[in-house]
Every structure is written in structure tokens, then in C-alpha cells.
Design an enzyme around this catalytic site. Sequence first.
Site, short mmCIF file in Angstrom:
data_model
loop_
_atom_site.label_atom_id
_atom_site.label_comp_id
_atom_site.label_asym_id
_atom_site.label_seq_id
_atom_site.Cartn_x
_atom_site.Cartn_y
_atom_site.Cartn_z
N ASP A 28 -7.48 20.49 -44.64
CA ASP A 28 -8.65 21.38 -44.73
C ASP A 28 -8.25 22.81 -45.06
O ASP A 28 -9.03 23.55 -45.67
CB ASP A 28 -9.46 21.36 -43.42
CG ASP A 28 -10.49 20.24 -43.40
OD1 ASP A 28 -11.01 19.90 -44.48
OD2 ASP A 28 -10.78 19.70 -42.33
N LYS A 50 -17.15 18.95 -42.69
CA LYS A 50 -17.16 20.22 -41.96
C LYS A 50 -16.30 21.26 -42.66
O LYS A 50 -16.67 22.43 -42.76
CB LYS A 50 -16.64 20.03 -40.52
CG LYS A 50 -17.52 19.20 -39.62
CD LYS A 50 -17.10 19.32 -38.16
CE LYS A 50 -15.67 18.86 -37.91
NZ LYS A 50 -15.46 17.43 -38.18
N HIS A 92 6.00 22.97 -54.68
CA HIS A 92 4.68 22.34 -54.76
C HIS A 92 3.67 23.33 -55.35
O HIS A 92 2.99 24.04 -54.60
CB HIS A 92 4.22 21.89 -53.37
CG HIS A 92 4.95 20.71 -52.84
ND1 HIS A 92 4.49 19.41 -52.98
CD2 HIS A 92 6.13 20.62 -52.16
CE1 HIS A 92 5.35 18.58 -52.41
NE2 HIS A 92 6.35 19.28 -51.92
N GLY A 134 9.33 14.18 -57.45
CA GLY A 134 9.11 13.94 -58.87
C GLY A 134 10.15 14.63 -59.74
O GLY A 134 10.48 14.14 -60.83
N CYS A 186 8.52 18.07 -56.56
CA CYS A 186 9.38 17.77 -55.42
C CYS A 186 10.21 16.51 -55.69
O CYS A 186 11.12 16.54 -56.51
CB CYS A 186 8.54 17.67 -54.15
SG CYS A 186 9.51 17.79 -52.63
N GLU A 226 0.83 22.81 -56.50
CA GLU A 226 -0.57 22.47 -56.20
C GLU A 226 -1.14 23.28 -55.04
O GLU A 226 -2.36 23.48 -54.94
CB GLU A 226 -0.70 20.97 -55.89
CG GLU A 226 -0.07 20.50 -54.59
CD GLU A 226 1.38 20.07 -54.72
OE1 GLU A 226 1.86 19.28 -53.87
OE2 GLU A 226 2.05 20.52 -55.67
N SER A 270 -15.99 12.71 -40.96
CA SER A 270 -15.93 12.86 -42.42
C SER A 270 -17.25 13.32 -43.03
O SER A 270 -17.63 12.90 -44.12
CB SER A 270 -15.47 11.55 -43.08
OG SER A 270 -14.22 11.15 -42.59
N LEU A 271 -17.95 14.19 -42.32
CA LEU A 271 -19.21 14.73 -42.84
C LEU A 271 -18.97 15.87 -43.83
O LEU A 271 -19.87 16.25 -44.57
CB LEU A 271 -20.09 15.24 -41.70
CG LEU A 271 -20.88 14.19 -40.91
CD1 LEU A 271 -21.65 14.86 -39.78
CD2 LEU A 271 -21.85 13.45 -41.82
N GLY A 296 7.04 12.94 -52.10
CA GLY A 296 7.03 11.79 -51.22
C GLY A 296 8.33 11.71 -50.45
O GLY A 296 9.28 12.44 -50.73
#
EC number: 6.3.4.2
Length: 545
Positions: A72, A18, A515, A381, A379, A517, A15-16, A352
Amino acid sequence: MTTKYIFVTGGVVSSLGKGIAAASLAAILEARGLDVTIMKLDPYINVDPGTMSPTQHGEVFVTEDGAETDLDLGHYERFIRTKMTRRNNFTTGRIYADVLRKERRGDYLGATIQVIPHITNAIKERVIAGAEGHQVAIVEVGGTVGDIESLPFLEAIRQLAAEVGRNNAMFMHLTLVPYLAAAGEVKTKPTQHSVKELLSIGIQPDVLICRSDRAIPAVERAKIALFCNVPERAVISMKDVDSIYKIPALLKSQNLDSYFTERFGLECKEADLAEWEQVIYEEANPTAEVTIGMVGKYVSLPDAYKSVNEALKHGGLKTRLSVNIKYIDSQDIETRGAELLEGLDAILVPGGFGERGVEGKIQAAQYARENKIPYLGICLGMQVAMIEFARNVAGMEGAHSSEFKKDCAYPVVGLITEWVDDEGNIETRTEKSDLGGTMRLGSQLCHLVEGSKVRQMYGSPTIYERHRHRYEVNNKLLPQIEAAGLKVTGLSADKKLVEIIEIPDHPWFVAAQFHPEFTSTPRDGHALFAGFVKAAGEYQKRNLK
């Protein structure tokens, strides 16, 4: 055209960042006029993250071509213009599945299948295929150097760098440089040991990105350069910042992009980061703050809604509003009541799966409808908004989704058994179909109804948005629901599936099966999220008056 490869690894701890570092570097190189793509190699044995728990792994990011991928890839698309595909993300599980399938077919002619060369060759083939057609390919290897899971990937990139030539490949390694308050200094020893571990695998890093909570002094960077055998200018300090969108400028200020282009012999213009400067300005200078309640079941890990979180922020950038996201567990609404929703400027119910917490989401949709609070459903929602309206307005007592209650009186939401994809192919599913990779996935055409809010926001009669679902609105019950006041304002390519609903007599009540987003970016925003955040600001103003 020879593709230039930049391999990104991480050491000391996970969790740096990358992914953020890789995406930020890509953004600078893209700003220099280069065609850049990014890949993520994940060392877990799942074939893809599609069936993994969101509270363990975070969100599943869906690409245009329908791949269920690591979150990612969402960062990659938010930082660069290149669209990700299924070629940009693969796992150990995917590699092993492909190799074993070939072995069963007899493709290896009876050879003993081994990690080297068969698994590593398969990894290299996928990396080369993903990089094809691009000037620069940034390849992020998941996990931490020293983990047993990532060894085949590290060996594969070591081999690939040797095969393409060191003038066409470079290694960028992220490490942690912790600050010890008791000593009053940053410590470089973890970085030295991490590089030593990488060297034992046969990889000499060309660039070190040193993560810390503060800028690393020049003397410590010189020490790292000496002990890790890299030039001083290639030791980059990446301190914590209050916005990830500041990282491209932070890396450029240390000439990281120039170091790569010089090493690769690439002639290109200077990077123009004006668009990113505008994003940072908008983020730092909001005119007001709105509070949006996100009612979900995976709120214990905000990364489960990573793209939604970012899209709300992007909506704020486009409306000059700071967005404060209040996470509300839908199960808490079931036990403690709708008073948890008081004081919000808008309510969002994201996607969900499963029955847990569904009634709380239905209550949230009801609260938003009855109190005229802006509502955005995504979705599931949208499905809960449909169920709530059917139950409480259309007089359909006991209405539900067949996903949660198969024998309900009014199954307003049911399994999609057949649909036409964007290429005109007919897809079919049954309840016995596997869970993994069997949903309606990827970018699909949607027709918008003239005169609707969404048509006005998008400014176009048709749009393309990404999907990830296996349940849809039951068209047989639509006439009764629409007669009660809810309107369908978006339809699928064949106009058989409901994509968007609105309540016309509500100030702002919009829900979508897709979706949105996944296509929102900080530079361009997204029509739905900009409209939603704007509506939250208007609701707040009305309340203040």
C-alpha cells in the site's frame, strides 16, 4: 502546527481498497496545497513483510530509507509527492518486539505489561511520530473491523482521537454495499452492521465510503446516513472504475475533500486535479498496444509484482502506448520451452529469490538476446542475464550464481559481504546473517557511464534508485564477460558494485540491480520504463513492416 488525523478503517469484507481510497483522498488534499502523509498499520505478527511469501502477501515495497513495507505504501507514493519512510508502516509484530525489548531492559520498572496501556501507547507514539511535521496524517488500519488482530490498533486510534480532540481527528470507514440481482437493488444492511461493530469499540465514523459495483442511489445513501448516524453528504459512493487513477476525481465530485477541510477548519485553495486529468486522458487514448511478457515465479498473484505492473502502465502513459502484460511462469518455460515467449514485443524479468524457476528466467534472457527483443531485467533479472551471457557468449560453461550453486565453475554472481551505504558507512554481511532486514536496502547513488543508453534515458550522470538484494555481480569475472561484448553502464557510489548492464549490439537490452519500479509514478513515469515500452513499440513496428 497541529496535525489533523484521518483514521481509515474497513468493514464487511477485506480488499475493499482502503489503501486506494486513502491515497486518493490524500491526492485531493495535496492538490489543495496541504502537506499530507499516509501511514499503514498492519495487524499481522511478522515484524515486517520482508520475509513473507509474495504469493500470500503481495510485493514488498522498499522505501527510500530502506524499510521493507506493505505494498500500500507504493500506492501512497504513486498518488502523492510525499516520500514514505520506515515511520509510515509498522506491524503488530514490530510493536510487540519494541515493547518486549523495553520490558527486558527494565524500562517499565516491573509493571505488568498489558495490551492497554503499553501496546496501545506504543502504537500511539509511532502514529504521532509518523505524523510529525505534516498538516494532515491519513492513518489506514489494515484488516477488517471485527477481526481480533486489529483490536489493539482500533483501541489506540480511539484513544488518540480523544487525546488530540475531535476537531483534530476524523474517522473514515469503508464498507461494502452489495447489489443483489434477484432483488434488483443494493443492500445497506452489511454497512449498518459494520458500523454497529465499530460503535461497539467506541468509534463513531464521520465519513462512510460505500464500495459497490455501481453508483449508490441517493435514497439508499440517505438510509445509510439515518441508520449509521452520519450526515448524508458524508456518505460517499465509490463505485468500481476501470482505472484507480479516476478515484481522486470521483471522490472530489462528491466534495469529500471539502467535508474534511470544513470540519478541520482548514483554509486552503480549491483542488487542481489537472495532472490527474492528464493521466486519465493519456490512459484512455493510446495510439497502439504492445504486449510485454513478464517472466516470473510469483505470477499466480499479480500483486506480487504490483509496482512493476504499475510502472509498465506509466511507461505506456509517457509513450501513448497501451501495455498488455502477459504473465509467464518461468517454470513453464523450463518444461515447455521458449515457444511460450513467441509473439511478445518485449520481455521483462523481475526480481525474486530462490532457485525455483531460475533456469526458465535464464532461457527468457537468452531468447530476448538472440531474437533482438527488448529486454529489461530487474534485480534477479539482471543476474540471470549476466549468467546467460557468461554461459552462451563468454564461453564460461557452468556459470551460475552462488545463491543457487555454491560450487559452480564460474560464480558470476555472489553474496555481497561488504558495501558502502549512501551515508558512507560500511555494511558487512555473511551467509549466517538473518534473512530479515539484512539486505542492501533503500536508495543508493549510481554513476552512469557516458554514452550509454541509460545515461541518455536518465539525462544525468548520477541517479538514486532503491535496492533490495544480497547478491551481486562477481567483479573478478567481469573482464572476460565484458570482453565478449556485454558492458557495465552503471556503478555504485564507490564504483565497486555493478548496478546496470547493457548489450551495445542489441537494439534494447538493459538490466539493473536496483528496483526502478519503486520510483515510478503515473504523473512523472520513469526513464527506464518509458524507454523500455518505447522500445517495445519500435520492435512491434519493425515486425509489422
